[in-house]
Design an enzyme around this catalytic site. Structure first.
Site, mmCIF file in Angstrom:
data_model
loop_
_atom_site.group_PDB
_atom_site.id
_atom_site.type_symbol
_atom_site.label_atom_id
_atom_site.label_comp_id
_atom_site.label_asym_id
_atom_site.label_seq_id
_atom_site.Cartn_x
_atom_site.Cartn_y
_atom_site.Cartn_z
ATOM 1 N N HIS A 1 5.926 -2.087 -13.765
ATOM 2 C CA HIS A 1 5.653 -0.644 -13.771
ATOM 3 C C HIS A 1 6.441 -0.002 -12.632
ATOM 4 C CE1 HIS A 1 3.046 -1.687 -10.444
ATOM 5 N NE2 HIS A 1 2.330 -2.482 -11.231
ATOM 6 N N GLU A 2 6.229 1.291 -12.431
ATOM 7 C CA GLU A 2 6.994 2.029 -11.409
ATOM 8 C C GLU A 2 6.832 1.428 -10.016
ATOM 9 O OE1 GLU A 2 9.220 4.470 -11.636
ATOM 10 O OE2 GLU A 2 9.071 4.230 -13.803
ATOM 11 N N HIS B 1 6.624 -1.762 -9.234
ATOM 12 C CA HIS B 1 7.602 -2.859 -9.108
ATOM 13 C C HIS B 1 9.017 -2.298 -8.954
ATOM 14 C CE1 HIS B 1 4.426 -5.022 -11.600
ATOM 15 N NE2 HIS B 1 4.559 -5.820 -10.568
ATOM 16 N N GLN C 1 -2.606 -19.521 -8.773
ATOM 17 C CA GLN C 1 -3.386 -18.494 -8.079
ATOM 18 C C GLN C 1 -4.518 -17.936 -8.935
ATOM 19 O OE1 GLN C 1 0.261 -15.973 -7.639
ATOM 20 N NE2 GLN C 1 -1.120 -14.250 -7.889
ATOM 21 N N LYS D 1 0.061 -2.454 -2.101
ATOM 22 C CA LYS D 1 -1.186 -2.456 -2.885
ATOM 23 C C LYS D 1 -1.983 -3.730 -2.615
ATOM 24 C CE LYS D 1 -3.503 -2.334 -7.110
ATOM 25 N NZ LYS D 1 -3.671 -3.739 -7.408
ATOM 26 N N ASP D 2 -1.277 -4.863 -2.526
ATOM 27 C CA ASP D 2 -1.942 -6.130 -2.213
ATOM 28 C C ASP D 2 -1.748 -6.410 -0.726
ATOM 29 O OD1 ASP D 2 -2.844 -7.112 -4.931
ATOM 30 O OD2 ASP D 2 -0.742 -6.670 -5.310
ATOM 31 N N ARG E 1 -2.610 -4.878 -14.284
ATOM 32 C CA ARG E 1 -3.947 -5.068 -14.856
ATOM 33 C C ARG E 1 -4.595 -3.749 -15.295
ATOM 34 N NH1 ARG E 1 -4.479 -9.610 -10.837
ATOM 35 N NH2 ARG E 1 -4.817 -11.500 -12.054
HETATM 36 O O1 PAF Z 1 1.601 -9.847 -6.437
HETATM 37 C C1 PAF Z 1 1.960 -10.603 -7.360
HETATM 38 O O2 PAF Z 1 2.388 -10.177 -8.429
HETATM 39 C C2 PAF Z 1 1.830 -12.111 -7.175
HETATM 40 O O3 PAF Z 1 0.700 -12.422 -6.427
HETATM 41 C C3 PAF Z 1 3.087 -12.756 -6.594
HETATM 42 C C4 PAF Z 1 3.374 -12.252 -5.186
HETATM 43 C C5 PAF Z 1 4.276 -12.499 -7.488
HETATM 44 C C6 PAF Z 1 2.890 -14.287 -6.497
HETATM 45 O O4 PAF Z 1 2.646 -14.843 -7.754
#
Ligand code: PAF
Length: 278
Positions: A34-35, A37, A61, A149-150, A187
């Site tokens: 999306h925007e 990224h 993960q 965001k993360d 998501r």
């Molecule tokens: O933020 C994400 O999309 C994922 O956690 C990452 C950093 C690509 C690792 O799989």
């Protein structure tokens, strides 16, 4: 844009660039771009002559009950977006290239991986640390670009890179938001129209908490009120609203240094996370 799925072809492309003196940036993703990224790719283009995006839905993960199997995927759409954004190479390996037979390394993360997401998704940061370390090794990138965001993920990646002396600089880009404030996320595709409207309350609640903290409220007061606001807006469960130091990621009782206010909550079966600088 080159599309590469194996380690040897990736190494060959990167070697040619490095031999020519080009700097290399990498944008690790799980696809369904999306925007937000694309803002990372744009920043990567400012930082290096060559930009690699990775798309890999990383099984290490995800916990067994989580959404690995139904995580949204659209590689053709992603390729078109990356081409337009000026990405030079897409690395989209199958699982057996990222984790070849015999792969046996695990990373146990403490420090910034503890608490918040680390409590609610205990497998997550070990998997992120592992896959990012492997991506940094395979791409030999000079710089990697992540979204704010993360935020806790960024703290974890910075820690791993420093602890393992991985020669990559970590850059971040502010969260890209929809007009109502909702942080863009792959998501968000899980939200039905009714939930999508309610989802904007996450940004509103964190914004209000940030204002209250700036006005002198304690973290317990401001975060407690934000949790209440989320429940009133229709979130069925609030995992946390918390104040953490922006640098050390330690818990803060009130706002006495640069910080982030972070939240995670469930709208039906969809879990949203977000955070703001304060
Ligand atoms: O933020 C994400 O999309 C994922 O956690 C990452 C950093 C690509 C690792 O799989």
């Amino acid at each position: 844009m080159l599309i590469v799925r194996d380690a040897a072809a990736l190494a060959a492309a990167v070697s040619a660039w490095r031999d020519a003196g080009d700097r290399v940036a990498v944008v690790p993703t799980m696809g369904y771009l999306h925007e937000g990224h694309l803002a990372l790719v744009a920043r990567a283009r400012e930082l290096a002559q060559r930009v690699i995006a990775t798309i890999f839905v990383n099984p290490t993960q995800f916990a067994p009950h989580e959404d690995l199997g139904r995580y949204p995927r659209d590689e053709a759409g992603d390729v078109a977006k990356l081409e337009t954004a000026g990405c030079d190479l897409l690395f989209a390996p199958p699982v057996e290239v990222m984790y070849p037979p015999g792969f046996a390394t695990r990373i146990a993360m403490g420090g910034p991986a503890e608490g918040l997401e680390g409590t609610h998704r205990p497998q997550m940061f070990a998997g992120v640390a592992l896959v990012c370390s492997r991506i940094f090794g395979l791409t030999r990138a000079d710089v990697a670009v992540f979204g704010e965001k993360d935020w806790q993920q960024v703290m974890v990646v910075r820690r791993v890179v420093e602890d393992l002396a991985i020669p990559v600089a970590i850059e971040t880009v502010p969260t890209v938001r929809a007009v109502d404030g909702l942080a863009l996320s792959s998501r968000n595709a899980y939200l039905d129209p009714e939930a999508r409207v309610k989802a904007a309350a996450m940004y509103a609640a964190l914004t209000q908490a940030a204002e209250r903290l700036k006005a002198g409220a304690t973290s317990a007061e401001a975060c407690g009120e934000a949790e209440e606001r989320l429940r009133e807006a229709g979130f069925r469960q609030v995992d946390y609203v918390a104040l953490r130091s922006a640098r050390e990621f330690s818990e803060l009782g009130r706002l006495d240094e640069p910080a982030r206010v972070l939240g995670a909550a469930w709208l039906g079966q969809v879990r949203l996370i977000d955070n703001l600088p304060v």
